[in-house]
Every structure is written in C-alpha cells, then in structure tokens.
Design a protein around this motif. Structure first.
Motif, mmCIF file in Angstrom:
data_model
loop_
_atom_site.group_PDB
_atom_site.id
_atom_site.type_symbol
_atom_site.label_atom_id
_atom_site.label_comp_id
_atom_site.label_asym_id
_atom_site.label_seq_id
_atom_site.Cartn_x
_atom_site.Cartn_y
_atom_site.Cartn_z
ATOM 1 N N PRO A 1 38.872 94.237 -100.486
ATOM 2 C CA PRO A 1 38.775 95.098 -99.311
ATOM 3 C C PRO A 1 39.918 94.851 -98.329
ATOM 4 N N LEU A 2 40.331 95.911 -97.623
ATOM 5 C CA LEU A 2 41.372 95.761 -96.610
ATOM 6 C C LEU A 2 40.777 95.032 -95.408
ATOM 7 N N PRO A 3 41.619 94.343 -94.641
ATOM 8 C CA PRO A 3 41.094 93.700 -93.428
ATOM 9 C C PRO A 3 40.669 94.763 -92.413
ATOM 10 N N ASP A 4 39.990 94.353 -91.345
ATOM 11 C CA ASP A 4 39.494 95.319 -90.345
ATOM 12 C C ASP A 4 40.638 96.116 -89.727
ATOM 13 N N ARG A 5 41.828 95.487 -89.716
ATOM 14 C CA ARG A 5 42.964 96.106 -89.048
ATOM 15 C C ARG A 5 44.228 95.625 -89.722
ATOM 16 N N CYS A 6 45.169 96.516 -89.997
ATOM 17 C CA CYS A 6 46.457 96.074 -90.535
ATOM 18 C C CYS A 6 47.526 97.127 -90.266
ATOM 19 N N VAL A 7 48.791 96.693 -90.396
ATOM 20 C CA VAL A 7 49.902 97.642 -90.348
ATOM 21 C C VAL A 7 50.184 98.054 -91.785
ATOM 22 N N ALA A 8 50.400 99.348 -92.000
ATOM 23 C CA ALA A 8 50.750 99.827 -93.345
ATOM 24 C C ALA A 8 52.095 100.529 -93.296
ATOM 25 N N LEU A 9 52.937 100.203 -94.259
ATOM 26 C CA LEU A 9 54.195 100.929 -94.424
ATOM 27 C C LEU A 9 54.065 101.728 -95.721
ATOM 28 N N ILE A 10 54.009 103.047 -95.568
ATOM 29 C CA ILE A 10 53.907 103.932 -96.737
ATOM 30 C C ILE A 10 55.281 104.526 -96.993
ATOM 31 N N VAL A 11 55.851 104.204 -98.139
ATOM 32 C CA VAL A 11 57.209 104.673 -98.465
ATOM 33 C C VAL A 11 57.177 105.385 -99.815
ATOM 34 N N SER A 12 57.294 106.711 -99.761
ATOM 35 C CA SER A 12 57.213 107.462 -101.017
ATOM 36 C C SER A 12 58.363 108.442 -101.106
ATOM 37 N N GLY A 13 58.258 109.377 -102.059
ATOM 38 C CA GLY A 13 59.315 110.365 -102.217
ATOM 39 C C GLY A 13 59.307 111.402 -101.107
ATOM 40 N N GLY A 14 58.138 111.631 -100.524
ATOM 41 C CA GLY A 14 58.028 112.671 -99.503
ATOM 42 C C GLY A 14 57.737 112.137 -98.113
ATOM 43 N N HIS A 15 57.355 110.859 -98.006
ATOM 44 C CA HIS A 15 56.925 110.320 -96.714
ATOM 45 C C HIS A 15 57.431 108.908 -96.466
ATOM 46 N N THR A 16 57.659 108.601 -95.216
ATOM 47 C CA THR A 16 57.944 107.229 -94.799
ATOM 48 C C THR A 16 57.256 107.060 -93.458
ATOM 49 N N SER A 17 56.218 106.240 -93.402
ATOM 50 C CA SER A 17 55.425 106.110 -92.186
ATOM 51 C C SER A 17 54.983 104.684 -91.962
ATOM 52 N N LEU A 18 55.032 104.274 -90.691
ATOM 53 C CA LEU A 18 54.429 103.005 -90.280
ATOM 54 C C LEU A 18 53.128 103.347 -89.568
ATOM 55 N N LEU A 19 52.035 102.754 -90.052
ATOM 56 C CA LEU A 19 50.709 103.144 -89.574
ATOM 57 C C LEU A 19 49.914 101.937 -89.132
ATOM 58 N N LEU A 20 48.950 102.191 -88.276
ATOM 59 C CA LEU A 20 47.968 101.177 -87.941
ATOM 60 C C LEU A 20 46.656 101.631 -88.576
ATOM 61 N N LEU A 21 46.131 100.821 -89.496
ATOM 62 C CA LEU A 21 44.903 101.200 -90.202
ATOM 63 C C LEU A 21 43.725 100.360 -89.745
ATOM 64 N N GLY A 22 42.582 101.019 -89.603
ATOM 65 C CA GLY A 22 41.325 100.308 -89.387
ATOM 66 C C GLY A 22 40.522 100.446 -90.670
ATOM 67 N N ASP A 23 39.271 100.884 -90.550
ATOM 68 C CA ASP A 23 38.466 101.176 -91.737
ATOM 69 C C ASP A 23 38.982 102.504 -92.319
ATOM 70 N N LEU A 24 39.565 102.434 -93.483
ATOM 71 C CA LEU A 24 40.245 103.609 -94.047
ATOM 72 C C LEU A 24 39.280 104.780 -94.270
ATOM 73 N N ALA A 25 38.023 104.498 -94.598
ATOM 74 C CA ALA A 25 37.057 105.571 -94.882
ATOM 75 C C ALA A 25 36.531 106.227 -93.602
ATOM 76 N N ARG A 26 36.534 105.471 -92.487
ATOM 77 C CA ARG A 26 35.860 105.983 -91.283
ATOM 78 C C ARG A 26 36.782 106.242 -90.105
ATOM 79 N N ASP A 27 37.792 105.381 -89.939
ATOM 80 C CA ASP A 27 38.593 105.453 -88.706
ATOM 81 C C ASP A 27 39.792 106.374 -88.855
ATOM 82 N N PRO A 28 40.205 107.000 -87.729
ATOM 83 C CA PRO A 28 41.443 107.776 -87.801
ATOM 84 C C PRO A 28 42.641 106.857 -88.004
#
Ligand code: KG4
Ligand code: ZN
Length: 346
Positions: free
Chosen positions: A125-152
């Motif tokens: 499971p992911l921690p309650d809070r983390c920074v995510a760096l998503i680097v793909s062919g179409g996107h590059t984003s630095l995000l702050l994630l909480g509960d991925l299923a529930r939180d924005p």
C-alpha cells in the motif's frame, strides 16, 4: 477478495491485468509498436485497429495466467482517458461489454492513476501521503498524493510543453534512432559520456516555477547542437548520454525539491520514463542522500500495461467507491484529479 479485471488501450499497448487485494494474479500485453515504427510515432487508427484484434485474446491470456474463469471476475476497470481518442474507445467499450455480460460493476479509470497504483502490486500500500513524479510519453507531473482511491490529486507542477518521454522520442528521431526513442537512447547512452555536452536543465533557475517542467527547449538545444556540428559525424552515444543526463538531472532535482518543501518522506517515480536506467539511478542516489524513501516499479510495470488499470480498480473496489454507469464516455484529454475519470461527488 474481489477479483478485478483491468483493461488498458490508451496508446499502442493492449494490456490486461487481473488483481485481487493488491496482488497481481495474471496479466497479458500485446503491442502494435512495430506497426508504428516506420511512421516514427503512433498512428491512432492503426493503434485502435490493433487493440480491436488484441483485446479479447489478451483477456483470455490474462485469465489463463491467473488460472481463473470469467465467472470469477467481480469488477471491471478500463482506462477511460487520457490517451488517443480512438484507442481509448476500444478498451472502454470492451470493459463495458464485459461488465454488462458478467453483471459486474465498471470503473472508468484515469490512465495516470494507473501508473501510480501499479507500484502497490510490488511494494504494498502507498503511504498516507507522498510526492509522485509521473513521467510518460504524454505527461510529466509532480503531484501530492493522499489516498489514491478517495482523495483528490494535488498538482504541484506539470510540463508547459513536451512531456519527458516525448522529448526522448523526438531526440531519438534527430539521432536517427528507432521508435520508441526512450529505450533506444537508454541503450546507446551506455556507451556515451554524459558530460560530453552540457545541455540546458530547463526551468531550474531560481526565478522559475520550482515544480514546473519544459522539455521543448532542451530538444531544440539538441537539434541546434547537431546542426552546428553538421560537418562531422554525430557522436550519437555522447549526445544521447548528455541529453539523458539533462533530463534525469532536471526531473530528480525538482522531485527532491518537492519532497523537501512538502515534507514528504516518500517519492513515487512512475510512468514510461521511470524505466530509464539513468533516471532510476540518479533518483536512488538523490533520494538516499535526502533520506527519502524511493518507490519505483520494475521497468516492465513502468511502461503501459493492464496490471496498472486493474490495480486502480482494486483500490477503488476495496475503498467501496461507487462504480460508473455504462453510459460513461471517454475523455481523451482528461486532467488527473483522482483515480476515477469522472468524480462522482461533483
Ligand atoms: O507510460 P508510457 O508507456 O506511455 C504513456 O502513457 O505515454 O510511456 C511511454 C514513454 C515513451 O515516450 C517512451 O519513449 C518512454 O516512455 N520510455 C523511456 C524508456 N522506456 C520507455 N524513456 C527513457 N528511457 C526508457 N528506458
Ligand atoms: Zn502511460
């Protein structure tokens, strides 16, 4: 435990995964990559037709690998966006058809949430809070994630122009390397000197937005360098290694700054470019120096696959999130706000 079937068709990979309670039971992947190579990039209509041919056999393969049958599936998750419009439609339509035929709920999920969720299959499971760096062919984003299923999802910064993977693909083309460019640059850069040429580190001066990216200027800098040295043979390995170093340095600098500024002790590095050996290595070094825990999926789960979509579905099912209606429409340019493409609470 509910068993979730996940279907991914947003680009040129037809991926199917089967997940239950955070465990990948089986998956299968077909790619139309070779059919696009001679065009130097993905041709949406070719990709869509290939998905149409591959999706049913891939579902059967994944079920066989998981050792289960259709009757064991409790929910279906399909990428509903973002991606190539015609390609996304095929997987979403298949997802709806399976959900309807099996009498189980459907979740139309956001492709990028899949990139983040897939890490739970390998590292829990992911921690309650983390920074995510998503680097793909179409996107590059630095995000702050909480509960991925529930939180924005909170966007700290995105790319102003090209995504990191797109820059790899375009620079590879300049160097005469095959599509997809990322793996080709990664391979040839092993023989090059990363310090041979100092390419710019875009958006890293003190006046720049700290978490925003821009890779179009870096690609142009590589093009200019090649033009300027046009009278000599291009030292492909050195250019590739120096370009790769500029991308890896920029991505990891900004990711570490985001962790520091937001007091996050975990960095999640995901998406196709997270398969890059130099990006992984530099992220490991910098995270270790900063006392940050780095989570990166194995390379095969960084690039598009079906397990990632099943992983999001599994999180949503376990969080008791209400499923989508079967008239859900795809959104090829959906911004990442949460795991579901359409937020039911608004
Ligand atoms: O996440 P992904 O499979 O598809 C999208 O959602 O876009 O990412 C594909 C991108 C492509 O641009 C590809 O060149 C890049 O990821 N990529 C890599 C590597 N493997 C794939 N870039 C650098 N090094 C790699 N080893
Ligand atoms: Zn992707």
């Amino acid at each position: 435990m509910p068993v979730v079937l996940g279907i991914e068709t947003s680009c040129d990979e037809t991926g199917v995964g089967i997940v239950a309670d955070g465990v990948l039971l089986g998956d299968a992947l077909a790619t139309s990559m070779d059919e696009h190579a001679r065009f130097g990039g993905v041709v949406p209509e070719i990709a869509a037709r290939a998905h149409l041919h591959a999706v049913t056999p891939m579902v059967r393969h994944a079920l066989d690998r998981a050792g289960i049958g259709f009757g064991d599936i409790d929910a279906v998750a399909a990428t509903a966006g973002p991606g190539l419009a015609t390609a996304v439609q095929v997987g979403l339509a298949a997802g709806k058809a399976y959900a309807l035929a099996l009498g189980v709920p459907l979740y139309g999920v956001h492709h990028l949430a899949g990139h983040a969720a897939v890490d739970t299959l390998e590292h829990g499971p992911l921690p309650d809070r983390c920074v995510a760096l998503i680097v793909s062919g179409g996107h590059t984003s630095l995000l702050l994630l909480g509960d991925l299923a529930r939180d924005p999802v909170i966007h700290l910064g995105d790319t102003a122009d090209d995504a990191a993977g797109e820059a790899f693909d375009k620079v590879a083309r300049l160097l005469g390397l095959p599509y997809p460019g990322g793996p080709a640059i990664d391979r040839i850069a092993q023989d090059g000197n990363p310090d041979a040429i100092t390419f710019p580190r875009p958006m890293t001066s003190p006046h720049d937005p700290p978490y925003q990216f821009s890779f179009s200027g870096l690609k142009t800098a590589v093009a200019r360098w090649i033009e300027k040295h046009g009278d000599q043979p291009v030292p492909v390995a050195d250019v590739a290694a120096s370009f790769q170093e500029a991308v890896a340095d920029t991505l990891t600098q900004k990711a570490m700054a985001a962790c520091r500024d937001h007091h996050a002790d975990t960095l999640l590095l995901v998406g196709g470019v997270a398969a890059n050996s130099r990006v992984r290595h530099l992220a490991e070094q910098r995270a270790a120096n900063a006392g940050v825990r780095l989570r990166v999926p194995s390379p095969r789960l960084c690039t598009d696959n079906g397990a990632m979509i099943a992983a999001v579905g599994d999180l949503l099912v376990r969080a008791n999130v209400a499923p989508d209606r079967l008239d859900l429409s795809a959104d090829p340019s959906a911004v990442l706000r949460g795991a579901l493409l359409k937020d039911h609470s608004v």
